[in-house]
Write an enzyme that holds these catalytic residues in place. Sequence first.
Site, short mmCIF file in Angstrom:
data_model
loop_
_atom_site.label_atom_id
_atom_site.label_comp_id
_atom_site.label_asym_id
_atom_site.label_seq_id
_atom_site.Cartn_x
_atom_site.Cartn_y
_atom_site.Cartn_z
N ARG A 1 39.03 37.42 50.02
CA ARG A 1 39.83 37.38 51.24
C ARG A 1 40.08 35.93 51.67
O ARG A 1 39.15 35.15 51.78
CB ARG A 1 39.06 38.09 52.34
CG ARG A 1 39.87 38.85 53.35
CD ARG A 1 38.93 39.65 54.24
NE ARG A 1 38.31 40.74 53.47
CZ ARG A 1 38.85 41.95 53.37
NH1 ARG A 1 39.97 42.24 54.02
NH2 ARG A 1 38.28 42.90 52.65
N ASP B 1 37.07 52.68 46.34
CA ASP B 1 37.17 53.72 47.37
C ASP B 1 38.24 54.78 47.08
O ASP B 1 38.25 55.82 47.70
CB ASP B 1 37.44 53.07 48.73
CG ASP B 1 36.35 52.09 49.11
OD1 ASP B 1 35.18 52.37 48.81
OD2 ASP B 1 36.66 51.03 49.69
N GLY C 1 33.19 54.42 50.47
CA GLY C 1 34.48 55.12 50.50
C GLY C 1 35.36 54.73 51.69
O GLY C 1 36.40 55.32 51.89
N ARG C 2 34.88 53.77 52.48
CA ARG C 2 35.61 53.39 53.71
C ARG C 2 35.96 54.64 54.53
O ARG C 2 35.09 55.42 54.86
CB ARG C 2 36.83 52.54 53.36
CG ARG C 2 36.40 51.18 52.76
CD ARG C 2 37.39 50.11 53.06
NE ARG C 2 38.74 50.55 52.74
CZ ARG C 2 39.81 49.82 52.89
NH1 ARG C 2 39.69 48.57 53.32
NH2 ARG C 2 41.00 50.26 52.58
N SER D 1 14.36 71.88 47.71
CA SER D 1 14.76 70.56 48.23
C SER D 1 16.28 70.50 48.28
O SER D 1 16.95 71.29 47.63
CB SER D 1 14.24 69.46 47.33
OG SER D 1 14.82 69.58 46.05
N GLU E 1 30.45 57.13 54.05
CA GLU E 1 30.10 56.13 55.07
C GLU E 1 31.01 56.23 56.29
O GLU E 1 30.61 55.93 57.40
CB GLU E 1 30.16 54.72 54.49
CG GLU E 1 31.54 54.30 54.02
CD GLU E 1 31.60 52.86 53.50
OE1 GLU E 1 30.68 52.08 53.78
OE2 GLU E 1 32.57 52.53 52.80
N GLN F 1 27.03 50.14 44.30
CA GLN F 1 28.19 50.97 43.95
C GLN F 1 29.41 50.14 43.54
O GLN F 1 30.32 50.65 42.92
CB GLN F 1 28.58 51.85 45.16
CG GLN F 1 27.53 52.87 45.53
CD GLN F 1 27.82 53.52 46.88
OE1 GLN F 1 28.62 54.43 47.00
NE2 GLN F 1 27.17 53.04 47.92
N ARG F 2 29.42 48.87 43.93
CA ARG F 2 30.61 48.04 43.66
C ARG F 2 30.54 47.30 42.32
O ARG F 2 31.49 46.62 41.94
CB ARG F 2 30.83 47.03 44.79
CG ARG F 2 31.10 47.65 46.14
CD ARG F 2 31.94 46.75 47.04
NE ARG F 2 32.25 47.38 48.31
CZ ARG F 2 33.26 48.26 48.50
NH1 ARG F 2 34.05 48.58 47.50
NH2 ARG F 2 33.46 48.80 49.68
#
Lengths: 281, 281, 281, 281
Positions: free
Chosen positions: A29, A85, A128-129, A173, A180, A213-214
């Site tokens: 960014r 995402d 996943g934003r 279980s 998120e 995850q990224r």
Amino acid sequence: MIEGDFKEMGARSVNNIINKGGTILKSARSKEFMTPEGRKKAHENLVKNNIDALVIIGGNGSFTGGLIFNDEYKFPVIGIPGTIDNDIYGTSHTLGYDTALNTVVEAIDKIRDTASSHNRLFFIEVMGRDAGHIALNAGIGAGAEEILIPEEDMGLDRLLDSLRKSKASGKSSSIVVIAEGDKIGKNAFELKDYVEENMPEYDVRVSILGHMQRGGSPSCFDRVLASRLGVKAVETLLEGKSNYMVGLIKDEVELTPLENAVKGKSQVDKELIRVSDIVSI
Amino acid sequence: MIEGDFKEMGARSVNNIINKGGTILKSARSKEFMTPEGRKKAHENLVKNNIDALVIIGGNGSFTGGLIFNDEYKFPVIGIPGTIDNDIYGTSHTLGYDTALNTVVEAIDKIRDTASSHNRLFFIEVMGRDAGHIALNAGIGAGAEEILIPEEDMGLDRLLDSLRKSKASGKSSSIVVIAEGDKIGKNAFELKDYVEENMPEYDVRVSILGHMQRGGSPSCFDRVLASRLGVKAVETLLEGKSNYMVGLIKDEVELTPLENAVKGKSQVDKELIRVSDIVSI
Amino acid sequence: MIEGDFKEMGARSVNNIINKGGTILKSARSKEFMTPEGRKKAHENLVKNNIDALVIIGGNGSFTGGLIFNDEYKFPVIGIPGTIDNDIYGTSHTLGYDTALNTVVEAIDKIRDTASSHNRLFFIEVMGRDAGHIALNAGIGAGAEEILIPEEDMGLDRLLDSLRKSKASGKSSSIVVIAEGDKIGKNAFELKDYVEENMPEYDVRVSILGHMQRGGSPSCFDRVLASRLGVKAVETLLEGKSNYMVGLIKDEVELTPLENAVKGKSQVDKELIRVSDIVSI
Amino acid sequence: MIEGDFKEMGARSVNNIINKGGTILKSARSKEFMTPEGRKKAHENLVKNNIDALVIIGGNGSFTGGLIFNDEYKFPVIGIPGTIDNDIYGTSHTLGYDTALNTVVEAIDKIRDTASSHNRLFFIEVMGRDAGHIALNAGIGAGAEEILIPEEDMGLDRLLDSLRKSKASGKSSSIVVIAEGDKIGKNAFELKDYVEENMPEYDVRVSILGHMQRGGSPSCFDRVLASRLGVKAVETLLEGKSNYMVGLIKDEVELTPLENAVKGKSQVDKELIRVSDIVSI
């Protein structure tokens, strides 16, 4: 572009990097590019270095920057959707998404090993934003008992109902996968408190999978998709076109106007929500 | 079916097996089912046990058996395409194929580590029966310098040409992925001899990836696909239909008459062959 | 050294490579260094570049070269044992060995998935040169029914006996791990023929795991061991010592005279052979 | 034992489970066994079922229970150290520890992919209860710039110093591994706030690896160790001994009185702390 730090690349320049996660470009960014002065500097550097087009790998933010840049300088830009995402309109799959799904499923498989050992309920928060793609697909893939995504307002009562049914059906279980961006009104830790209050028989644990995850070596699907999109991006520029995103639509590489990609909203597969309700009984 | 060995299954019966490779059914090719007597016994056992439909996970052989069985006894059958080779008409992806692609790509990544260490040429033979799906996709995914598939007769001269160009372009080592059914006229070991004779500067090694390609924990894609196809198979039977295969076509779950699935021929993506030629320069 | 191609390295030079398989040095067996002229050139280049010691990562061949070089030029050398085969005297673990064990075990896990599906006997050949370390440890780790290593002459009759017992005990499929250097008198393919002749009820498959065993991201054990051995190698040189190999002995980093490392013979753990006989019933 | 739920096991009972994480026993902390009545019931059930010895896989809690049980009923008990934390006296490695190290290192590798992409500082909290074994070894293995363990009081000033040096040396991003039991006086989130206040140039992220560390397919090392310890446990009982823990000491399987195992304190390798200081410059 702003710093004038360019490097000519040939066919061999990407030798032996197809298996690596992350980016070798180390771009990120840029606040300066958001200013007219920054973009002016970028354009001057591009022209000075005989560069005549931009291929932008990123999401809505990067694409918006590309559109403004094209508007100001008529500089050709093509977008390639790159985010785990999967929340970009105009493609069924973004680069990195399939890899992230496998990473999440492997992590949940490991957690389930301990869940079945110890009679527990796990709340697992995935990325996943604002989109539930990762939660929905990885949730089905990991055999989650419940999946909470922002696209579906489940309601807390239904969650308790579902957990009770799962318990009654003999599961010792349970795994609940939470996106998120979930809009259920509570985050994973608040949910834990709520469930423990209402179902004290459960020992609830929270796991936030986080940044792992990224990264990671890309899946075969992502590598092939990257090759296909990269070829199409260059060929589209060679045809004199600009302001398109290349994407995968119904298994074919297709162009979507970059403006639509930015404005449109990717949708989770409603049919998949139905499948998830059936298989997670 | 022939031995009358049935077990009633509920929603919990498949608890915690979604992450496992192989089959818990332990069924395999049955010679007895190929005889009218065998099928008669199977039908009697099915009826005796109040079973009113068959879901067959397999390939052409199993589907053909299912069609004959349906023809003889009007017993409802639905097929689910399950093979790593992806060589079934009526679906873009068979169950196990995506997992196998990732297994192959990971194995080749490991081999490439040693290739770049030691200046070598590797011929890596992958599965796929008579189809080049695995070789083509995993070859692109692994960044192979050359991919030999049965659908394309490359010719030995072109292979040598390509290897010479790759060497000239600065690659110190090369990976050639070969489909097991390759019709290039020579197998991997004969190819090795041929290349070593004509390019003595290369130290050629052969690796046959073999049966490890058929196992392993399934990828998220395969798990979700299995869930989708399983739901559709059951719902199709509940609608009173028979003799269909459920499959994935352009990202949607669709029905194909089982007869077409058996007779049709799955095709490798010609566009992908073109992409492969471009990226493997 | 012979080409005078040096590069000064600092603490940051190895940034972000700890997770990579293979070598970034791209050094390999050098015929020129085996000649007095080659070594003379190497020595001149080292002196010219103010290099005052060598750390050699390799096995017997590299260490022998180092000893000759030290003998001729009194140039300080320290060896670090680096080979997946674990066949070096003076260390319980060579660099790469633990990683290879995990690679082999993961591959056999995948093969076992298909073995239990299809009632088969698998002969899996693993690396190890003349030593059975990989076969013995990975064989136990993978739950192999039988392990054939060069250190133990099992005899073909005992193999058949063992397979018959395994079958009688209820195993529907079997894995036999074979060291590449096995001295049983037959290679994997000849063994297959022999067993199929004598036990026609078995469908025997052969899998040669091959070069993938030499690559892959290193295990944590190997990364920590590399760090420990590297520190010790440099500190040993700083103390003015030469002609030692650094190695792991009973969990401690210890020095072994390089000559002993070259002449000695690493032994497989006899106790482990006994354990293997017990657990693979 | 308390519920009288026993199952006779033979050599085939553990067929095909060597590659699985978690426990098939599904035993867990039992409050009832902590009462004299619970232990009485357990003893009666054991006697009724002709069971004449206990092998206890666990840590200090389970071993203490075993000692009390032996004291009360003279019932033979042998302990096997099973915990990922490696915090048991009398063994250099507990079962599960090596697997957890590899899981942690793979997760941090993935996070580093994103760290080098985006110029960030990551605080990664790993398990280990009150011991720094996992943090120290996985920290070295993952190339962490800083490792915070309870055995070493680093002090916050030294952490800032170290981060500044790392930055000055050219690292664009940094990984700090933190043991969950760290006694630095602040948890990972408080540390984040502290560092961001003092080094605003850093964008600090926190990742708690969590329960995935406790699952997953075991490493080859753990599988072989389990086989060795299991054999020794049974053979020790057959020799008429009781109240010992089997463990690995300097690469050999040795017995330690269970009482010492419970009272003693496992130590992190001080030499390894020194190595870590050197390699993480």
